[in-house]
Design an enzyme around this catalytic site. Structure first.
Site, PDB file in Angstrom:
ATOM      1  N   GLU A 164      -6.510   3.867  -5.967  1.00  0.00           N
ATOM      2  CA  GLU A 164      -7.844   4.075  -5.402  1.00  0.00           C
ATOM      3  C   GLU A 164      -8.386   5.400  -5.933  1.00  0.00           C
ATOM      4  O   GLU A 164      -7.745   6.442  -5.778  1.00  0.00           O
ATOM      5  CB  GLU A 164      -7.761   4.117  -3.876  1.00  0.00           C
TER       6      GLU A 164
ATOM      7  N   ASP B  32       0.864  -1.178   0.000  1.00  0.00           N
ATOM      8  CA  ASP B  32       0.000   0.000   0.000  1.00  0.00           C
ATOM      9  C   ASP B  32       0.902   1.230   0.000  1.00  0.00           C
ATOM     10  O   ASP B  32       1.809   1.338   0.823  1.00  0.00           O
ATOM     11  CB  ASP B  32      -0.865  -0.002   1.263  1.00  0.00           C
TER      12      ASP B  32
ATOM     13  N   ASP C  44      -3.070   4.618  -2.468  1.00  0.00           N
ATOM     14  CA  ASP C  44      -4.157   5.139  -1.636  1.00  0.00           C
ATOM     15  C   ASP C  44      -4.587   6.540  -2.094  1.00  0.00           C
ATOM     16  O   ASP C  44      -3.724   7.391  -2.356  1.00  0.00           O
ATOM     17  CB  ASP C  44      -3.633   5.206  -0.194  1.00  0.00           C
TER      18      ASP C  44
ATOM     19  N   HIS D 142     -11.084  -3.135   3.060  1.00  0.00           N
ATOM     20  CA  HIS D 142     -11.062  -2.811   4.488  1.00  0.00           C
ATOM     21  C   HIS D 142     -11.891  -1.575   4.829  1.00  0.00           C
ATOM     22  O   HIS D 142     -11.969  -1.192   5.994  1.00  0.00           O
ATOM     23  CB  HIS D 142      -9.607  -2.590   4.926  1.00  0.00           C
ATOM     24  N   ASP D 143     -12.488  -0.921   3.813  1.00  0.00           N
ATOM     25  CA  ASP D 143     -13.334   0.259   4.059  1.00  0.00           C
ATOM     26  C   ASP D 143     -14.817  -0.042   3.839  1.00  0.00           C
ATOM     27  O   ASP D 143     -15.663   0.812   4.115  1.00  0.00           O
ATOM     28  CB  ASP D 143     -12.959   1.394   3.093  1.00  0.00           C
TER      29      ASP D 143
END
Ligand code: ISL
Length: 556
Positions: free
Chosen positions: A252, A98, A199, A321-322
């Site tokens: 993302e 990440d 990210d 994970h969100d």
């Protein structure tokens, strides 16, 4: 077939603190991941995306990084990391990290130097003096609610933070920041990783700091989302670092249009390989995830079609994970838990693109069973709950909104077996394990041919073995409130049709769309069905998913 590895591979996202603890401190770690590589290999995944492992004060669970070139001791050491890369590699599994470079932690040494105006760090962040009566420099509001500006006594100025106040935004107008980040990329690529998940990459470049328009929900976004300056940065990263290492990126990309998505991923522009867009997970949102409306398969199909046909290649995902767990979000995690969890395996593996499985999805993990805000860890949930309180929303209504959309839904520890600690940890887990672990766990499914896990394995293999599923065009066939039917076609190969009943009701097989299903066993073949059926008459049962292949054309 001549596809790059990232088009043929299935990806698997690990949220390390919740995956596998090896030392009993209740916190997942790298040796824990290494101990589960055989399980991951048996699922058929080709690449792991690791959520942040870097040292972090954890204001946002590791997405606030205090040192880009180290491993947080709670996860292990750099040696452990190297061992992971090597052991994964031995099983044909790549690793991507990440990359969180919109912001750092306020505890990063760059920020500490910047707030004290120590060069060369003085302009590494976005500092402004504020208004005449001490008001923030503009009216922007952030992703976690409230103003995006925080006053800093040391520097005597405000700094910008799109996320938590402990996540100050880097100043991407400063070429020194680009050079630093390029070194970070090289540091990890030299250790043998295959690329990065980037990210909130679309928000990096702030073109201006003028006031934003509209309501106070990410107000100001028009000044920093997908700006020309961002495209330049992405091209520089690709040219200077990613191309020389032949590295892969998935970015993302919240709130982007398909046109913006095309620009970001058009191979000829040399920016990102793939993007994660959000449209398909917001079918049941009014305005934001806190305002739900009924799900419609027709609307999901409409949105998916836009992206399936709009980009040359898609990143396919239903969880991360969100996000809430898909079986609880669009599925039915009660009466049709097993069948609806399997339906999403079909959807993920038969759309056109690279599938990403989020840890636990392959065993049908559900949303958490917490009963109060005190059990939640997520900064976004806590801030939002408090803000809803300030604007007068009563407690039960606030809790209901958080309950179904909190990011902690996906963050409870992985359910490996039915023992105390669910096989995740022998200690006290950092976040409570869902009580359904005694029923939903890996060990219970591992050798059960009817399990969600076995079905995921089957679907991963099916995709890998089918040129049509890998490369074929996506063609929408039919949709209504309950049903999605689409086709994949690839020249010289039998076409595949996918039928998804996303409802609690039987759907009659009436209409031309049903023909390939009705012909199963004669003109067509059933490749997979989450009910185990191979012949179809009458109706699709609730949550039934079927993959049907046309007969191969006889050679003339
Ligand atoms: O999670 C969201 C909504 O619930 C998104 O708005 C999310 O904040 C946004 O997609 C950015 O997410 C990424 O960056 C954040 C981090 O908190 C998330 O976990 C990460 O995926 C800040 O680094």
């Amino acid at each position: 077939m001549n596809l790059p590895w990232w088009k043929t591979s299935v990806f698997y996202q690990i949220y390390p603190r919740s995956f596998q603890d090896s030392n009993g401190d209740g916190f997942g770690d790298i040796p824990g991941i290494i101990s589960r590589l055989d399980e991951l290999a048996s699922l058929g995944v080709g690449c792991l995306w690791l959520s942040p492992l870097y040292p972090s004060p954890d204001a946002d669970n590791g997405y606030d990084i205090a040192d880009y070139c180290a491993i947080d001791p709670r996860y292990g050491t750099l040696d452990d990391f190297d061992e992971l890369v090597s052991q994964a590699g031995a099983r044909g599994i790549r690793i991507i990290m990440d990359l969180v470079v919109n912001h750092t932690s306020d505890e990063h040494r760059w920020f500490q130097a910047s707030r004290a105006r120590v060069d060369p760090y003085t302009d590494y962040y976005i500092w402004r003096p504020g208004g005449p009566s001490g008001e923030p420099p503009n009216n922007w509001t952030g992703f976690f609610m409230g103003s995006t500006w925080e006053w800093d006594d040391v520097r005597g100025e405000f700094y910008l933070h799109l996320f938590d106040k402990k996540q100050p935004d880097l100043n991407w107008h400063n070429p020194a920041v680009l050079a630093e980040i390029e070194d970070v990329l090289r540091f990890w690529l030299d250790r043998g990783i295959a690329g990065f998940r980037c990210d909130v990459i679309t928000c990096l470049f702030k073109t201006s700091l003028d006031d934003g328009k509209g309501l106070p929900i990410v107000r100001g976004i028009e000044h920093y989302k997908t700006q020309p300056g961002l495209h330049e940065i992405l091209r520089a990263l690709r040219r200077d670092v990613l191309d020389p290492y032949n590295a892969f990126t998935v970015g993302e990309a919240a709130m982007v249009t398909v046109e913006e998505g095309r620009e970001l991923t058009d191979p000829s522009r040399g920016e990102l390989d793939l993007i994660f867009y959000f449209d398909h997970l917001e079918v049941d949102h009014i305005f934001s995830k806190y305002g739900p409306k009924p799900f419609s398969a027709k609307e999901l199909m409409r949105r998916l079609t836009v992206w399936q046909q709009g980009l040359h290649w898609n990143a396919l995902y239903l969880e991360n994970h969100d996000q809430p767990r898909i079986v609880s979000h669009y599925g039915n995690d009660q009466a049709y838990w097993l069948r609806s969890a399997k339906l999403f395996a079909v959807m993920l593996m038969t759309l056109r693109g690279s599938p990403f499985i989020y840890q636990g999805q392959e065993i049908g993990m559900t949303n958490f069973d917490f009963t109060s805000i005190d059990e939640l860890n997520d900064v976004e949930s806590r801030n939002t709950y408090a803000m809803f309180g300030r604007i007068g929303i009563p407690k039960p209504a606030r809790w209901a909104m958080i309950r179904q959309s909190s990011r902690d839904n996906a963050r409870t520890p992985m359910q490996w077996d039915a023992s105390d600690g669910a096989g995740f940890s022998t200690g006290t887990p950092w976040l409570r394990i869902n009580r359904n672990y005694q029923f939903i766990n890996y060990a219970a499914q591992e050798h059960n041919p009817d399990s969600v896990l076995s079905f995921y394995r089957q679907m991963v293999r099916l995709r890998a073995d089918s040129p049509t599923l890998l490369e074929g065009d996506f063609i929408p066939v039919f949709a209504n409130r309950a049903l999605m039917v689409f086709r994949r076609e690839f020249s010289g190969e039998p076409a595949v049709t996918v039928f998804l009943n996303m409802s609690n009701h039987a759907q009659p097989l009436s209409g031309p769309w049903a023909t390939p299903l009705l012909q199963c066993g004669t003109a067509t073949t059933c490749l997979a069905a989450n009910t185990g059926r191979t012949k179809f008459t009458g109706a699709l049962v609730p949550w039934e998913a079927v993959v049907v292949q046309d007969a191969v054309e006889p050679e003339s």
